[in-house]
Design a protein around this motif. Sequence first.
Motif, PDB file in Angstrom:
ATOM      1  N   GLY A   1      -4.534  -5.813   8.042  1.00  0.00           N
ATOM      2  CA  GLY A   1      -4.504  -7.000   8.864  1.00  0.00           C
ATOM      3  C   GLY A   1      -4.054  -8.247   8.128  1.00  0.00           C
ATOM      4  N   ARG A   2      -3.771  -8.104   6.823  1.00  0.00           N
ATOM      5  CA  ARG A   2      -3.351  -9.258   6.019  1.00  0.00           C
ATOM      6  C   ARG A   2      -2.132  -8.909   5.164  1.00  0.00           C
ATOM      7  N   SER A   3      -1.250  -8.086   5.723  1.00  0.00           N
ATOM      8  CA  SER A   3      -0.054  -7.672   4.985  1.00  0.00           C
ATOM      9  C   SER A   3       1.145  -7.655   5.933  1.00  0.00           C
ATOM     10  N   ILE A   4       2.330  -7.544   5.335  1.00  0.00           N
ATOM     11  CA  ILE A   4       3.585  -7.474   6.094  1.00  0.00           C
ATOM     12  C   ILE A   4       4.503  -6.469   5.414  1.00  0.00           C
ATOM     13  N   VAL A   5       5.122  -5.607   6.211  1.00  0.00           N
ATOM     14  CA  VAL A   5       6.182  -4.723   5.733  1.00  0.00           C
ATOM     15  C   VAL A   5       7.435  -5.075   6.534  1.00  0.00           C
ATOM     16  N   ILE A   6       8.507  -5.456   5.846  1.00  0.00           N
ATOM     17  CA  ILE A   6       9.725  -5.913   6.518  1.00  0.00           C
ATOM     18  C   ILE A   6      10.916  -5.157   5.955  1.00  0.00           C
ATOM     19  N   ALA A   7      11.797  -4.705   6.841  1.00  0.00           N
ATOM     20  CA  ALA A   7      12.980  -3.926   6.440  1.00  0.00           C
ATOM     21  C   ALA A   7      14.241  -4.765   6.552  1.00  0.00           C
ATOM     22  N   GLY A   8      15.215  -4.494   5.699  1.00  0.00           N
ATOM     23  CA  GLY A   8      16.485  -5.218   5.708  1.00  0.00           C
ATOM     24  C   GLY A   8      17.362  -4.823   6.889  1.00  0.00           C
ATOM     25  N   ASP A   9      18.147  -5.769   7.379  1.00  0.00           N
ATOM     26  CA  ASP A   9      18.989  -5.517   8.546  1.00  0.00           C
ATOM     27  C   ASP A   9      19.937  -4.344   8.345  1.00  0.00           C
ATOM     28  N   HIS A  10      20.437  -4.166   7.131  1.00  0.00           N
ATOM     29  CA  HIS A  10      21.434  -3.129   6.875  1.00  0.00           C
ATOM     30  C   HIS A  10      20.821  -1.749   6.707  1.00  0.00           C
ATOM     31  N   GLN A  11      19.507  -1.655   6.584  1.00  0.00           N
ATOM     32  CA  GLN A  11      18.868  -0.350   6.471  1.00  0.00           C
ATOM     33  C   GLN A  11      18.943   0.385   7.807  1.00  0.00           C
ATOM     34  N   PRO A  12      18.997   1.723   7.792  1.00  0.00           N
ATOM     35  CA  PRO A  12      19.164   2.490   9.038  1.00  0.00           C
ATOM     36  C   PRO A  12      17.962   2.332   9.975  1.00  0.00           C
ATOM     37  N   PRO A  13      18.136   2.662  11.255  1.00  0.00           N
ATOM     38  CA  PRO A  13      17.048   2.515  12.227  1.00  0.00           C
ATOM     39  C   PRO A  13      15.752   3.211  11.813  1.00  0.00           C
ATOM     40  N   ALA A  14      15.860   4.340  11.123  1.00  0.00           N
ATOM     41  CA  ALA A  14      14.663   5.069  10.718  1.00  0.00           C
ATOM     42  C   ALA A  14      13.768   4.231   9.811  1.00  0.00           C
ATOM     43  N   VAL A  15      14.368   3.446   8.914  1.00  0.00           N
ATOM     44  CA  VAL A  15      13.585   2.588   8.019  1.00  0.00           C
ATOM     45  C   VAL A  15      12.876   1.502   8.820  1.00  0.00           C
ATOM     46  N   HIS A  16      13.556   0.940   9.799  1.00  0.00           N
ATOM     47  CA  HIS A  16      12.932  -0.087  10.640  1.00  0.00           C
ATOM     48  C   HIS A  16      11.781   0.502  11.447  1.00  0.00           C
ATOM     49  N   ALA A  17      11.980   1.722  11.956  1.00  0.00           N
ATOM     50  CA  ALA A  17      10.900   2.377  12.699  1.00  0.00           C
ATOM     51  C   ALA A  17       9.691   2.613  11.800  1.00  0.00           C
ATOM     52  N   LEU A  18       9.926   2.994  10.544  1.00  0.00           N
ATOM     53  CA  LEU A  18       8.820   3.203   9.612  1.00  0.00           C
ATOM     54  C   LEU A  18       8.142   1.890   9.255  1.00  0.00           C
ATOM     55  N   ALA A  19       8.912   0.811   9.139  1.00  0.00           N
ATOM     56  CA  ALA A  19       8.306  -0.495   8.872  1.00  0.00           C
ATOM     57  C   ALA A  19       7.388  -0.899  10.018  1.00  0.00           C
ATOM     58  N   HIS A  20       7.825  -0.672  11.259  1.00  0.00           N
ATOM     59  CA  HIS A  20       6.967  -0.962  12.415  1.00  0.00           C
ATOM     60  C   HIS A  20       5.718  -0.078  12.395  1.00  0.00           C
ATOM     61  N   THR A  21       5.910   1.179  12.013  1.00  0.00           N
ATOM     62  CA  THR A  21       4.776   2.101  11.946  1.00  0.00           C
ATOM     63  C   THR A  21       3.759   1.647  10.909  1.00  0.00           C
ATOM     64  N   LEU A  22       4.257   1.238   9.741  1.00  0.00           N
ATOM     65  CA  LEU A  22       3.361   0.765   8.686  1.00  0.00           C
ATOM     66  C   LEU A  22       2.582  -0.467   9.137  1.00  0.00           C
ATOM     67  N   ASN A  23       3.255  -1.402   9.775  1.00  0.00           N
ATOM     68  CA  ASN A  23       2.551  -2.593  10.260  1.00  0.00           C
ATOM     69  C   ASN A  23       1.507  -2.228  11.306  1.00  0.00           C
ATOM     70  N   SER A  24       1.801  -1.188  12.085  1.00  0.00           N
ATOM     71  CA  SER A  24       0.842  -0.768  13.111  1.00  0.00           C
ATOM     72  C   SER A  24      -0.400  -0.133  12.505  1.00  0.00           C
ATOM     73  N   ILE A  25      -0.198   0.814  11.598  1.00  0.00           N
ATOM     74  CA  ILE A  25      -1.354   1.511  11.030  1.00  0.00           C
ATOM     75  C   ILE A  25      -2.147   0.625  10.076  1.00  0.00           C
ATOM     76  N   LEU A  26      -1.514  -0.435   9.578  1.00  0.00           N
ATOM     77  CA  LEU A  26      -2.214  -1.385   8.710  1.00  0.00           C
ATOM     78  C   LEU A  26      -2.882  -2.509   9.500  1.00  0.00           C
ATOM     79  N   GLU A  27      -2.817  -2.403  10.843  1.00  0.00           N
ATOM     80  CA  GLU A  27      -3.469  -3.362  11.737  1.00  0.00           C
ATOM     81  C   GLU A  27      -2.888  -4.774  11.584  1.00  0.00           C
ATOM     82  N   ASN A  28      -1.601  -4.823  11.287  1.00  0.00           N
ATOM     83  CA  ASN A  28      -0.939  -6.125  11.160  1.00  0.00           C
ATOM     84  C   ASN A  28      -0.459  -6.672  12.499  1.00  0.00           C
TER      85      ASN A  28
END
Length: 424
Positions: free
Chosen positions: A177-204
């Motif tokens: 709840g006190r962290s951020i995972v952010i992916a670069g624009d040029h990274q493939p969609p899978a990396v962005h999906a994982l960044a969203h997943t990490l923020n979700s499971i970390l309660e961000n």
Amino acid sequence: MDRQRTVRGSGLRILTETITSPTIAAQMKQLLEEFPEAKWHQYEPANRDNVHEGAVLGFHQPADAIYSFDKADVVVSLDSDFLNSGPGHLRYARDFAAKRRVRLDKKTMNRFYAIESTLTVTGSMADHRLPLKASSVLGAASFLTASLGVGSDVQAVTEEERHFLTALAHDLEQHRGRSIVIAGDHQPPAVHALAHTLNSILENDGATVRYVEPVEANTDSQAKSIVELANAMDKGVVDVVLILGGNPAFTAPADLAFADKLRKVAFSAHLSLYRDETSTYCRWHLPMAHELEAWGDARAFDGTASITQPLIEPLYAGQSAIEVLAGVLGKRESGYDIVRRQWLGSGLADDVSWKRALHKGVIPNTARTPKNVGIMPGVFPSLSSVREPAAGIEINFRPDSTIWDGRFANNAWLQELPKPVQKY
């Protein structure tokens, strides 16, 4: 030209750059309603296709992430230069710096981990930095997700990477709840999906990250859109193509032979500041009013709308995209009247509020409201089919810090500016 076909718009194509203008978005919506078979295409060589596709992969719907770095104790960058470029980077830099200031009453600061493929302004600020090939960031992200108990690491990592990522996962676990995972624009969609997943499971979600409707009026894949337009012109089904800004004859992928296919269109017009490559291949070149000569509007990274006001009258009788689209819709109006009518009644109540918005520079209460999204099941099986990184040397192409994708290359002052990290 068949009148019925022209009226329905089956042979009409409009190509624009990325649109964040509410007025142009409204005009395009009206145009597509009047010409239901017309097509709207968007293309810029440096676009955010991966960001939008990553959101759809993770949430099954488009969404923009807004980050609150002033609330994050741990920040993880997956090849993102968020302090130096991209939507909201000035606000993000301010908020990020605020969490690193140590005062008498504040003895701790945030901790920043950078996983990146080349040294950036953002990476140079990292407390811990892991250099990786751009194609290996997916493996690091999937390993990190698996370390937090979700999914499985689909790509192997080295012992050094495992040590770094294991420590990082532990730090994230301690700062839910006190962290951020952010992916670069040029990274493939899978990396962005994982960044969203990490923020979700970390309660961000809802704490340091919130999601809103995209500020771009059209989030369809620009890479696919330019291919679709090129194929349509090649088949002869395009009677009229109107290109508003940009220079696709120069910037479109070389294997499309866009310029050659543009020649096959019976009527083509290019609205541009300069007579460039695209203008040469079009039947007509329309002089474009500079942004400092034209009325307009745009949305910021969080959706807040602002009105752009001209500093001078057009020097060469140029027209803005807003005025050209009004002409296509059969109206002859000034940019001022078009923009004013767009906002009166929708975001502004009367002439007094209009003048107040002009004075302040922003239209109040136009920021996007947060939307509820959730990671959809089935994300990880789709990631398992992603190819392993190729062996050998990997070349990364990135927008320039001053001339971006080359559109400002004719500005000698920008060419002379020093680069923020490297020298050449």
